[in-house]
Design a protein around this motif. Sequence first.
Motif, PDB file in Angstrom:
ATOM      1  N   MET A   1      -3.735   9.960  -3.432  1.00 46.11           N
ATOM      2  CA  MET A   1      -4.265   8.840  -3.354  1.00 46.11           C
ATOM      3  C   MET A   1      -3.708   7.798  -2.767  1.00 46.11           C
ATOM      4  O   MET A   1      -2.417   7.842  -2.628  1.00 46.11           O
ATOM      5  CB  MET A   1      -5.012   8.499  -4.818  1.00 46.11           C
ATOM      6  CG  MET A   1      -3.870   8.039  -5.743  1.00 46.11           C
ATOM      7  SD  MET A   1      -4.443   7.528  -7.108  1.00 46.11           S
ATOM      8  CE  MET A   1      -5.054   9.104  -7.879  1.00 46.11           C
ATOM      9  N   ASN A   2      -4.409   6.736  -2.164  1.00 45.57           N
ATOM     10  CA  ASN A   2      -3.682   5.621  -1.639  1.00 45.57           C
ATOM     11  C   ASN A   2      -3.742   4.575  -2.642  1.00 45.57           C
ATOM     12  O   ASN A   2      -4.874   4.314  -3.179  1.00 45.57           O
ATOM     13  CB  ASN A   2      -4.078   5.313  -0.137  1.00 45.57           C
ATOM     14  CG  ASN A   2      -3.480   5.898   0.768  1.00 45.57           C
ATOM     15  OD1 ASN A   2      -2.863   6.837   0.534  1.00 45.57           O
ATOM     16  ND2 ASN A   2      -3.950   5.809   1.944  1.00 45.57           N
ATOM     17  N   ILE A   3      -2.802   3.689  -2.989  1.00 43.76           N
ATOM     18  CA  ILE A   3      -3.029   2.442  -3.970  1.00 43.76           C
ATOM     19  C   ILE A   3      -2.649   1.458  -3.047  1.00 43.76           C
ATOM     20  O   ILE A   3      -1.965   1.170  -2.388  1.00 43.76           O
ATOM     21  CB  ILE A   3      -1.860   2.642  -4.955  1.00 43.76           C
ATOM     22  CG1 ILE A   3      -1.998   4.014  -5.683  1.00 43.76           C
ATOM     23  CG2 ILE A   3      -2.111   1.500  -5.978  1.00 43.76           C
ATOM     24  CD1 ILE A   3      -3.161   4.249  -6.536  1.00 43.76           C
ATOM     25  N   THR A   4      -3.590   0.506  -3.380  1.00 43.78           N
ATOM     26  CA  THR A   4      -3.618  -0.975  -2.677  1.00 43.78           C
ATOM     27  C   THR A   4      -3.378  -1.947  -3.659  1.00 43.78           C
ATOM     28  O   THR A   4      -4.134  -2.222  -4.438  1.00 43.78           O
ATOM     29  CB  THR A   4      -4.995  -1.344  -1.865  1.00 43.78           C
ATOM     30  OG1 THR A   4      -5.138  -0.132  -0.878  1.00 43.78           O
ATOM     31  CG2 THR A   4      -4.995  -2.445  -1.067  1.00 43.78           C
TER      32      THR A   4
ATOM     33  N   LYS B   1      -8.687  -2.454  -8.509  1.00 44.44           N
ATOM     34  CA  LYS B   1      -8.619  -2.267  -7.044  1.00 44.44           C
ATOM     35  C   LYS B   1      -8.559  -0.733  -6.634  1.00 44.44           C
ATOM     36  O   LYS B   1      -8.821  -0.449  -5.601  1.00 44.44           O
ATOM     37  CB  LYS B   1      -7.614  -3.083  -6.225  1.00 44.44           C
ATOM     38  CG  LYS B   1      -7.783  -4.768  -6.266  1.00 44.44           C
ATOM     39  CD  LYS B   1      -6.663  -5.280  -5.879  1.00 44.44           C
ATOM     40  CE  LYS B   1      -6.112  -5.134  -4.272  1.00 44.44           C
ATOM     41  NZ  LYS B   1      -7.019  -5.787  -3.513  1.00 44.44           N
ATOM     42  N   ASN B   2      -8.025   0.080  -7.476  1.00 39.25           N
ATOM     43  CA  ASN B   2      -7.952   1.401  -7.395  1.00 39.25           C
ATOM     44  C   ASN B   2      -8.501   2.319  -8.559  1.00 39.25           C
ATOM     45  O   ASN B   2      -8.144   2.766  -9.347  1.00 39.25           O
ATOM     46  CB  ASN B   2      -6.431   1.697  -7.279  1.00 39.25           C
ATOM     47  CG  ASN B   2      -5.692   0.902  -6.200  1.00 39.25           C
ATOM     48  OD1 ASN B   2      -5.713   1.084  -4.876  1.00 39.25           O
ATOM     49  ND2 ASN B   2      -5.326  -0.243  -6.606  1.00 39.25           N
TER      50      ASN B   2
ATOM     51  N   GLU C   1     -14.796  -1.044  -3.716  1.00 33.49           N
ATOM     52  CA  GLU C   1     -13.377  -0.941  -3.968  1.00 33.49           C
ATOM     53  C   GLU C   1     -12.990  -0.147  -2.513  1.00 33.49           C
ATOM     54  O   GLU C   1     -11.905  -0.651  -1.966  1.00 33.49           O
ATOM     55  CB  GLU C   1     -13.185  -0.098  -5.048  1.00 33.49           C
ATOM     56  CG  GLU C   1     -13.233  -0.847  -6.599  1.00 33.49           C
ATOM     57  CD  GLU C   1     -14.843  -0.513  -6.853  1.00 33.49           C
ATOM     58  OE1 GLU C   1     -15.656  -0.132  -6.268  1.00 33.49           O
ATOM     59  OE2 GLU C   1     -14.904  -0.993  -8.197  1.00 33.49           O
ATOM     60  N   GLU C   2     -13.698   0.663  -2.058  1.00 29.90           N
ATOM     61  CA  GLU C   2     -13.206   1.257  -0.757  1.00 29.90           C
ATOM     62  C   GLU C   2     -13.308   0.585   0.137  1.00 29.90           C
ATOM     63  O   GLU C   2     -12.380   0.299   1.104  1.00 29.90           O
ATOM     64  CB  GLU C   2     -14.262   2.589  -0.382  1.00 29.90           C
ATOM     65  CG  GLU C   2     -13.610   3.801  -1.469  1.00 29.90           C
ATOM     66  CD  GLU C   2     -14.881   4.985  -1.297  1.00 29.90           C
ATOM     67  OE1 GLU C   2     -15.988   4.829  -0.583  1.00 29.90           O
ATOM     68  OE2 GLU C   2     -14.435   5.708  -2.071  1.00 29.90           O
TER      69      GLU C   2
ATOM     70  N   ALA D   1     -10.515  -1.786   0.152  1.00 28.16           N
ATOM     71  CA  ALA D   1      -8.952  -1.354   0.671  1.00 28.16           C
ATOM     72  C   ALA D   1      -9.219  -1.172   2.337  1.00 28.16           C
ATOM     73  O   ALA D   1      -8.049  -1.531   2.928  1.00 28.16           O
ATOM     74  CB  ALA D   1      -8.959   0.202  -0.139  1.00 28.16           C
TER      75      ALA D   1
ATOM     76  N   TRP E   1     -10.003   4.867  -8.619  1.00 33.31           N
ATOM     77  CA  TRP E   1      -9.502   6.570  -8.581  1.00 33.31           C
ATOM     78  C   TRP E   1      -8.234   6.897  -9.556  1.00 33.31           C
ATOM     79  O   TRP E   1      -8.057   7.836  -9.743  1.00 33.31           O
ATOM     80  CB  TRP E   1      -9.201   6.768  -7.270  1.00 33.31           C
ATOM     81  CG  TRP E   1      -8.719   5.915  -6.330  1.00 33.31           C
ATOM     82  CD1 TRP E   1      -7.597   5.554  -5.975  1.00 33.31           C
ATOM     83  CD2 TRP E   1      -9.477   4.775  -5.403  1.00 33.31           C
ATOM     84  NE1 TRP E   1      -7.474   4.546  -5.177  1.00 33.31           N
ATOM     85  CE2 TRP E   1      -8.535   4.029  -4.739  1.00 33.31           C
ATOM     86  CE3 TRP E   1     -10.840   4.405  -5.350  1.00 33.31           C
ATOM     87  CZ2 TRP E   1      -9.080   2.707  -3.943  1.00 33.31           C
ATOM     88  CZ3 TRP E   1     -11.228   3.387  -4.627  1.00 33.31           C
ATOM     89  CH2 TRP E   1     -10.447   2.743  -3.821  1.00 33.31           C
ATOM     90  N   LEU E   2      -7.447   5.845  -9.402  1.00 30.21           N
ATOM     91  CA  LEU E   2      -6.118   5.925 -10.427  1.00 30.21           C
ATOM     92  C   LEU E   2      -6.513   5.848 -11.893  1.00 30.21           C
ATOM     93  O   LEU E   2      -6.118   6.776 -12.642  1.00 30.21           O
ATOM     94  CB  LEU E   2      -5.202   4.576 -10.017  1.00 30.21           C
ATOM     95  CG  LEU E   2      -3.837   4.621 -10.881  1.00 30.21           C
ATOM     96  CD1 LEU E   2      -2.977   5.893 -10.918  1.00 30.21           C
ATOM     97  CD2 LEU E   2      -3.060   3.611 -10.498  1.00 30.21           C
TER      98      LEU E   2
ATOM     99  N   ILE F   1       0.901  -1.004  -0.019  1.00 25.36           N
ATOM    100  CA  ILE F   1       0.007  -0.036   0.035  1.00 25.36           C
ATOM    101  C   ILE F   1       0.791   1.275  -0.090  1.00 25.36           C
ATOM    102  O   ILE F   1       1.840   1.366   0.903  1.00 25.36           O
ATOM    103  CB  ILE F   1      -0.971  -0.143   1.239  1.00 25.36           C
ATOM    104  CG1 ILE F   1      -1.759  -1.109   1.207  1.00 25.36           C
ATOM    105  CG2 ILE F   1      -1.819   1.195   1.229  1.00 25.36           C
ATOM    106  CD1 ILE F   1      -2.923  -1.291   2.297  1.00 25.36           C
TER     107      ILE F   1
END
Lengths: 452, 251
Positions: free
Chosen positions: B147-150, B202-203, B232-233, B236, B205-206, B137
């Motif tokens: 953003m955070n990427i998981t 999974k992300n 997805e949230e 995460a 938002w990216l 992460i």
Amino acid sequence: MRFRIELFLGKAIIWLISKIAPNKGTSFPGKIINRLDEKFLGQFRGIDNEKVIFVTGTNGKSTLTNLLFHILKKNGYNVVANLEGANQKCGVTTTLMKNASMSGVVRGEYFLFEIDERSMYQIYRHVKAKHVVVTNIQKDQVQRNGDPDYIVRHLERVIDKDMILYLNNDEPRSKAFEAMSDDVHYFGVDENDFSYQKTGQWDISMPCPRCGRPVEFSFLNIENVGKFACLFCGFASEKNPEVSVGKIDFTLGRFYVEGQSFEMPYHVPFMLYNYSAAIAVAKNLGLALEDISSAFATFINIGGRIETLRYGKKDIKYIRIKQENPETLQSALDSVAADNNEKVFVLGLYEIVDFVPHYTNTFYAYDCDVSKLIDSNVKKYICFSEYVCYDTALRFINEGVEPEKVMILPTKDAREIFKAALEQDCDNIYLITWLKTFQEIKNFVRQDNKQQ
Amino acid sequence: MESIKLKAAFLYPDIFCLNGDRANITALSNTAIKLGVDMQIDRINLPDEMIDFASYDIVYIPSGELKYILMVAQALRRQKDRLQKAIESGTIFLLTGTSVALFAEKITRDDGSVYEGLGLAGYECRERATVYGDDLIFSATVFGEEMNITGCQIGMIDTFLNEGTAPLGKVLYGYGNHGKGDEGILFNNCLLTNALGPVLIKNPWLTVAMIKQVIHNNNMDVALPALSWPIEESSAKKIWEFIENKEKPKR
């Protein structure tokens, strides 16, 4: 003298475990003794290297080892083998300790070992094998194995030109070992009712092990296993492999090799390569096709893949998978998809708890084609497990399943999972998960059925 | 409002795509549809094929085996100028997993042999003797959005950045480039990450940030709809909860 003392100690540990936990102890005694003496495994006597068979590769090792053992036993041979899946150095050590006399002599006409593909080098240093079967090299347990080439390189450290190799004619990475030996026997499977081609826009093939360009399959029998050719370097399946399972009739449960009929113990496509490999080895060891065939009729696989659980008035059909292994998941999905009746589909992928660090890999589900399942009349998808159930659900939603059809259960509680499945207005229920969770579910069902 | 037409290239799916990475293409396609964007995605199968990289808005190169990355690097060398032109003109490149090595200056294999990468940014990759697989992460600012990427990492290489080369993000949990806190590489519009598998699923938002950046690059005057990502949230959050509770590796 040291070896005899260690062997005595090992046998004592095996005896002790057999008294307190009879189902355990397939590798622990070997682990202890190998720690005491790294060279212990190499000191058994009576093992004729010409009669040693290693079965390695990604999928099918256990089944093939058990089938070969069965064929050889049925034909009157005394075979020493590790049949419980303990396929690392400690498992092989334990097997030999169990079968050795107090002086360390192991008596057997054949020595048959399932060998973990990463451990082959460690074992081969102590026990040499004349016969080596490579079932296939595929993606599996990536946290351990990284990628297929990592495994290929592990095996290349061991395989030499004096070995008799049995290679999968339809699996490019297995077949590519042919360059390393002067004595190669190929096994394969003909096109059959379950063969298919990939035609989807984003379907993928695999790189040619020789030149790296994409391999083309004229048909596939299972994922990335079928008649192949590289149009760039010419590497391809042999036109006439030594053993090719053909005239396959899944309804009658029968196939033929060189005019000899064989009964299929299990009528599923992924087993065909185990049958083909077993016939290739047995044939090369001098058994007649007729004698090999007679053994097929009585073979029972350890831990068959489909099991039915009765709960209340409903039957739940369970299909086992290995986590991080796309091939077993694909086979399980295909088995469910073969039933076009309305169904509830329950899938429990879990976090990977092989060794520290545990982690949440579910991406092997994206190596699988779920379109056949989606087209097979699934009324409701139930995705469960404590931590990765949302990721599991996303696999289906991303493929076009309406989110309303997907129930997400962030739990590992068997009661909750069953309650959700049974509440659906449908009696046809399939459950796919790994063995550990299934055992927990089975225990719950057993206890609950007793109470009722 | 203009109709939005974008073009993406999916490179070498048959050769790479080691970890379910093809999912990122369906994620890109599905997200584009939700945003009202018409996304044309070209599949490019052969590294010998000459490509007009600059004609693409997004180029995706999935994770692969190092053996084949070296082969592809060699094949692509003869069109390095096309790659450079595309990078300079703002094409977004997304490289996941071991494919990060493709753009490196130098790749050193475990047996000590050294190979040239494409040398498109200042870093080198060294093959690890053992595999390191774990959750990953990281936080990142991608095209102006924090953003955070998981994801997950199957570490077959360690990546070392030259002075002046920027990481893509900061590791919140996991190994990243070589276990010291930096993750991936960011230069021009190139996003290189050790995370692999269905990163864009999974992300999402990216994915949205990438599409927005393309629209910005093309000076299009459009307002994209706001999308929500509850599953997805939740995913995460659950994975973070799992990480907080799990036994941590000793490195």
